[in-house]
Design a protein around this motif. Structure first.
Motif, PDB file in Angstrom:
ATOM      1  N   PRO A   1       1.173  -1.179  -0.146  1.00  0.00           N
ATOM      2  CA  PRO A   1       0.019  -0.092  -0.015  1.00  0.00           C
ATOM      3  C   PRO A   1       0.854   1.178  -0.087  1.00  0.00           C
ATOM      4  CG  PRO A   1      -1.012  -1.730   1.755  1.00  0.00           C
ATOM      5  CD  PRO A   1       0.371  -2.280   0.965  1.00  0.00           C
ATOM      6  N   ALA A   2       1.871   1.139   0.507  1.00  0.00           N
ATOM      7  CA  ALA A   2       2.772   2.460   0.749  1.00  0.00           C
ATOM      8  C   ALA A   2       3.385   2.744  -0.817  1.00  0.00           C
ATOM      9  CB  ALA A   2       3.915   2.139   1.783  1.00  0.00           C
ATOM     10  N   ILE A   3       3.697   1.820  -1.453  1.00  0.00           N
ATOM     11  CA  ILE A   3       4.148   2.185  -2.978  1.00  0.00           C
ATOM     12  C   ILE A   3       3.082   2.544  -3.513  1.00  0.00           C
ATOM     13  CG2 ILE A   3       5.062   0.961  -4.813  1.00  0.00           C
ATOM     14  CD1 ILE A   3       6.240  -1.404  -2.963  1.00  0.00           C
ATOM     15  N   ARG A   4       1.934   1.994  -3.423  1.00  0.00           N
ATOM     16  CA  ARG A   4       0.436   2.303  -4.283  1.00  0.00           C
ATOM     17  C   ARG A   4       0.307   4.032  -3.905  1.00  0.00           C
ATOM     18  NH1 ARG A   4      -2.046  -2.901  -3.007  1.00  0.00           N
ATOM     19  NH2 ARG A   4      -3.341  -1.853  -1.765  1.00  0.00           N
ATOM     20  N   GLU A   5       0.748   4.529  -2.937  1.00  0.00           N
ATOM     21  CA  GLU A   5       0.487   5.956  -2.464  1.00  0.00           C
ATOM     22  C   GLU A   5       1.603   6.847  -3.117  1.00  0.00           C
ATOM     23  OE1 GLU A   5      -2.171   7.402  -1.343  1.00  0.00           O
ATOM     24  OE2 GLU A   5      -2.858   5.375  -1.334  1.00  0.00           O
ATOM     25  N   ARG A   6       2.593   6.070  -3.650  1.00  0.00           N
ATOM     26  CA  ARG A   6       3.624   7.399  -4.406  1.00  0.00           C
ATOM     27  C   ARG A   6       3.063   7.826  -5.519  1.00  0.00           C
ATOM     28  NH1 ARG A   6       9.186   2.957  -4.660  1.00  0.00           N
ATOM     29  NH2 ARG A   6       9.201   2.839  -2.389  1.00  0.00           N
ATOM     30  N   GLY A   7       3.414   8.973  -5.978  1.00  0.00           N
ATOM     31  CA  GLY A   7       2.965   9.795  -6.886  1.00  0.00           C
ATOM     32  C   GLY A   7       2.897   9.016  -8.261  1.00  0.00           C
ATOM     33  N   ARG A   8       3.966   8.492  -8.624  1.00  0.00           N
ATOM     34  CA  ARG A   8       4.187   7.749  -9.817  1.00  0.00           C
ATOM     35  C   ARG A   8       3.043   6.820  -9.983  1.00  0.00           C
ATOM     36  NH1 ARG A   8       5.640   8.067 -15.045  1.00  0.00           N
ATOM     37  NH2 ARG A   8       7.695   9.019 -14.050  1.00  0.00           N
ATOM     38  N   PHE A   9       2.812   6.098  -8.952  1.00  0.00           N
ATOM     39  CA  PHE A   9       1.478   4.871  -8.966  1.00  0.00           C
ATOM     40  C   PHE A   9       0.368   5.554  -9.019  1.00  0.00           C
ATOM     41  CE2 PHE A   9       5.524   2.589  -8.396  1.00  0.00           C
ATOM     42  CZ  PHE A   9       5.045   1.261  -9.031  1.00  0.00           C
ATOM     43  N   ARG A  10       0.041   6.813  -8.341  1.00  0.00           N
ATOM     44  CA  ARG A  10      -1.261   7.371  -8.418  1.00  0.00           C
ATOM     45  C   ARG A  10      -1.310   7.627 -10.020  1.00  0.00           C
ATOM     46  NH1 ARG A  10      -4.382   6.454  -4.644  1.00  0.00           N
ATOM     47  NH2 ARG A  10      -5.619   8.395  -4.881  1.00  0.00           N
ATOM     48  N   LEU A  11      -0.579   8.130 -10.682  1.00  0.00           N
ATOM     49  CA  LEU A  11      -0.584   8.620 -11.930  1.00  0.00           C
ATOM     50  C   LEU A  11      -1.083   7.132 -12.896  1.00  0.00           C
ATOM     51  CD1 LEU A  11      -0.699  10.284 -14.498  1.00  0.00           C
ATOM     52  CD2 LEU A  11       1.794   9.795 -14.784  1.00  0.00           C
TER      53      LEU A  11
END
Length: 652
Positions: free
Chosen positions: A583-593
């Motif tokens: 979940p912490a990775i999914r919250e990174r800006g790159r993964f939000r895009l």
């Protein structure tokens, strides 16, 4: 007397994060390219150098894309060179960049000094930061050493005062180089002796630009009446200087979009460039004649340029422009460095005070003459040439006690060749874990099987190492590295065969599958690429261990896999990759895009729009990239919000 001391600089910043362990097989996304039609219209020597071995990729260097934007206090090692007139602060852990150049009598900072350490995706291999003076070697673009350590040690200067030597092995072209910083006693000018050597038996393409950040409110003056304008539309055209299209381009804020101006300094003219404030004070840079080119880069006053300015520094602290000096007329060129030879030159940086009515006047010839005259009084051309000759007598002097340690790659190359490089020792003590398996291959002819608790290590790709891999016993890890080296050499069919052979024997197959997936995608086999990416990610999830390298591998492979799956309209498979990320990775800006793209592919436009409304920052947004705006345009016809506007060219 001149002194050198170690210190620590504490600023708001972020950690660089781990290297991306996936070899950079995809073609280089470099903005500074032109088409054949443009090249055909260039002067003959310029066209030849534009076409001389342009870089196709960044192997063997790894990408640096693991940083974020949540700043905290970071401590940066510095080396401070100082006399009674100047104080020079160097960052040996970040390419040897000069962070600050202070003229002590006037208490003036002569550079743009960035108040934060915020990496962004501008270097050839990713992480780069703005401000100061950086030493760009390798190929068109910001050097892969932007955020890498270099070796540093004191050396006796020509007048007996201590000189600070910085040196490293540049891996894209396999060229060692040195930068000697020297402050003669009582001097208002910093001298910089630079040497790039080719120890090999064949010519090599050389590239160098000294990149100087200055406040963007300053006027930039240079002894030229013409320039080559390069914009992010990837067009190169000759324009008058300083006024073109009715605008005085010597003031960086007069432009709208980011642009380069490569000045045509006439043969025989003294090489210099200056940036002066409204009172006529500022910085001047000059050099011996080998450093031919001079350039201005400006961000301009448009929305995209202003967004990048705030992105790279601290909002409200002022912007910067870049003045540069290079081996060629433009940064699109590479210069042939003959076998077993070198390029060397001397640069000088210091304060300049002029009559502002003349240096800021509308008479360009008079403004230039004012700067040239003041420079001649402050630092005659003959003084620079004499200082260069004096520096050459110390260029081979062995450095003293090490003040900072760079990489072990130079030591590995010296071990391979047995060569001697006086003045820039690459000692066995600098060899580390990254070089150990290659040292074993060199000495014993076998690449060792790596431990199972880490992804594959870095790959070497030069002809000599490729030959060693071809004769080493075949096993999955050797075939993996051999395939990467063959891919880099342009032998893509053989690279695929090597990876396929390795795959037949491999227990940990995900790195080989990923390489084959890249090969499929580059050759237009998109469905098969998607299949292999999905399988590679499945295998990685089953095999991965704990630690930063595994996290970096997971993040990098997930990005590539989701992109490949969405390219063939397989959102369910892309969602499967997404769902297995922390979940912490999914919250990174790159993964939000990435999530916004995924939701669009699934047909949930309101949810995709909600991602933008909630806000995100893609920390490693590439220079010139338009992905954030492109996804927005698929969502709505509304104007792109300024917070997401990083456009560096006019919209079509």
């Amino acid at each position: 007397m001149t002194t050198i001391r170690a210190d620590v600089l504490t600023v708001p910043g972020v950690e660089l994060g781990p290297e991306n362990p996936l070899p950079a097989l995809r073609p280089l996304d470099e903005a500074h390219t032109v088409d054949e039609r443009t090249r055909a219209g260039l002067p003959r020597d310029m066209a030849r150098q534009v076409g001389y071995e342009p870089l196709r990729g960044v192997l063997p260097v790894r990408l640096l894309d693991g940083y974020g934007r949540d700043r905290a206090e970071v401590a940066l090692d510095t080396l401070v060179l100082e006399n009674d007139r100047l104080r020079v602060t160097v960052l040996p852990g970040l390419g040897g960049r000069i962070h600050s150049l202070v003229h002590k009598p006037s208490e003036r900072e002569l550079l743009y000094r960035n108040p934060v350490f915020q990496p962004a995706d501008f270097a050839l291999n990713g992480a780069w930061f703005s401000g100061g003076i950086e030493w760009n070697i390798g190929a068109t673009g910001h050097t892969t050493l932007s955020c890498a350590p270099v070796h540093a040690a004191p050396v006796p200067g020509p007048d007996g005062s201590p000189m600070l030597r910085l040196w490293e092995w540049e891996r894209l072209r396999d060229l060692p180089f040195q930068v000697d910083l020297w402050l003669p006693d009582g001097s208002d000018f910093l001298y910089v002796g630079v040497r790039v050597r080719n120890p090999h038996e064949k010519p090599a393409p050389a590239y160098w630009w000294s990149n100087i950040a200055v406040p963007e409110e300053h006027r930039v003056l240079v002894p030229a009446d013409e320039a080559w304008h390069f914009g992010y539309e990837r067009t190169l055209r000759r324009v008058p200087a300083p006024v073109s299209d009715g605008v005085d381009r010597s003031y960086p804020l007069h432009g709208t979009y980011p642009a380069d101006y490569f000045y045509e300094v006439p043969d025989g003219e003294r090489r210099w460039i200056a940036a002066l404030d409204g009172e006529g004070h500022g910085l001047v840079q000059t050099s011996t004649d080998l450093l031919r080119g001079r350039k201005l880069f400006l961000w301009g006053a448009g929305t995209g340029g202003r967004r990048w300015q705030s992105w790279l520094t601290e909002p409200g602290t002022g912007g910067y422009a870049e003045i540069q000096a290079g081996l060629a007329r433009t940064q699109l060129e590479h210069v042939k460095l003959e076998a077993e030879s070198e390029f060397s030159w001397l640069e000088a940086y210091g304060p300049l005070a002029t009559d502002p009515e003349r240096s800021h006047g509308t008479d360009w010839a008079a403004a230039r003459a004012e700067v040239a005259g003041r420079l001649a009084s402050a630092l005659p051309r003959t003084t620079v040439e004499e200082a260069y000759e004096a520096w050459l007598t110390r260029a081979d002097t062995e450095p003293g006690e090490r003040l900072h340690t760079g990489s072990g790659w130079g030591a590995l190359e010296v071990a391979r060749t047995g060569g001697k490089l006086p003045g820039t020792p690459f000692e066995p003590s600098t060899l580390g874990a990254a070089q150990e398996p290659w040292l074993e291959l060199l000495r014993g002819g076998t690449y060792p099987v790596p431990p199972g608790d880490a992804p594959p290590g870095p790959t070497l790709v030069s002809r000599a190492w490729r030959d060693m891999l071809e004769t080493a016993p075949a096993d999955p890890v050797t075939e993996y590295h051999l395939g990467v080296a063959q891919w880099h050499a342009g032998d893509r069919a053989q690279a695929v065969r090597s990876w396929e052979r390795g795959l037949e024997l491999a227990s940990g197959a995900w790195p080989l599958l990923r390489c084959l997936a890249v090969a499929d995608r580059e050759t237009g086999h998109l469905e098969r690429a998607a299949d292999r990416y999905a399988e590679s990610f499945d295998r990685l999830c089953a095999e991965r261990g704990e630690g930063g390298e595994w996290t970096a591998a997971t993040v990098a492979l997930a990005r590539e896999a989701i992109d490949a799956l969405l390219a063939v309209e397989r959102p369910a498979a892309a969602r499967s990759v997404w769902s297995r990320l922390d979940p912490a990775i999914r919250e990174r800006g790159r993964f939000r895009l990435i999530l916004a793209r995924l939701l669009l592919a699934e047909g949930d436009r309101p949810a995709a729009r909600a991602v933008y409304d909630a806000g995100f920052e893609v920390a490693d947004l590439r220079e010139g990239a338009e992905a954030v705006g492109e996804v927005w345009s698929r969502l709505t016809d509304e104007r792109l919000p300024p917070v997401y506007d990083f456009r560096m060219r006019p919209t079509v």
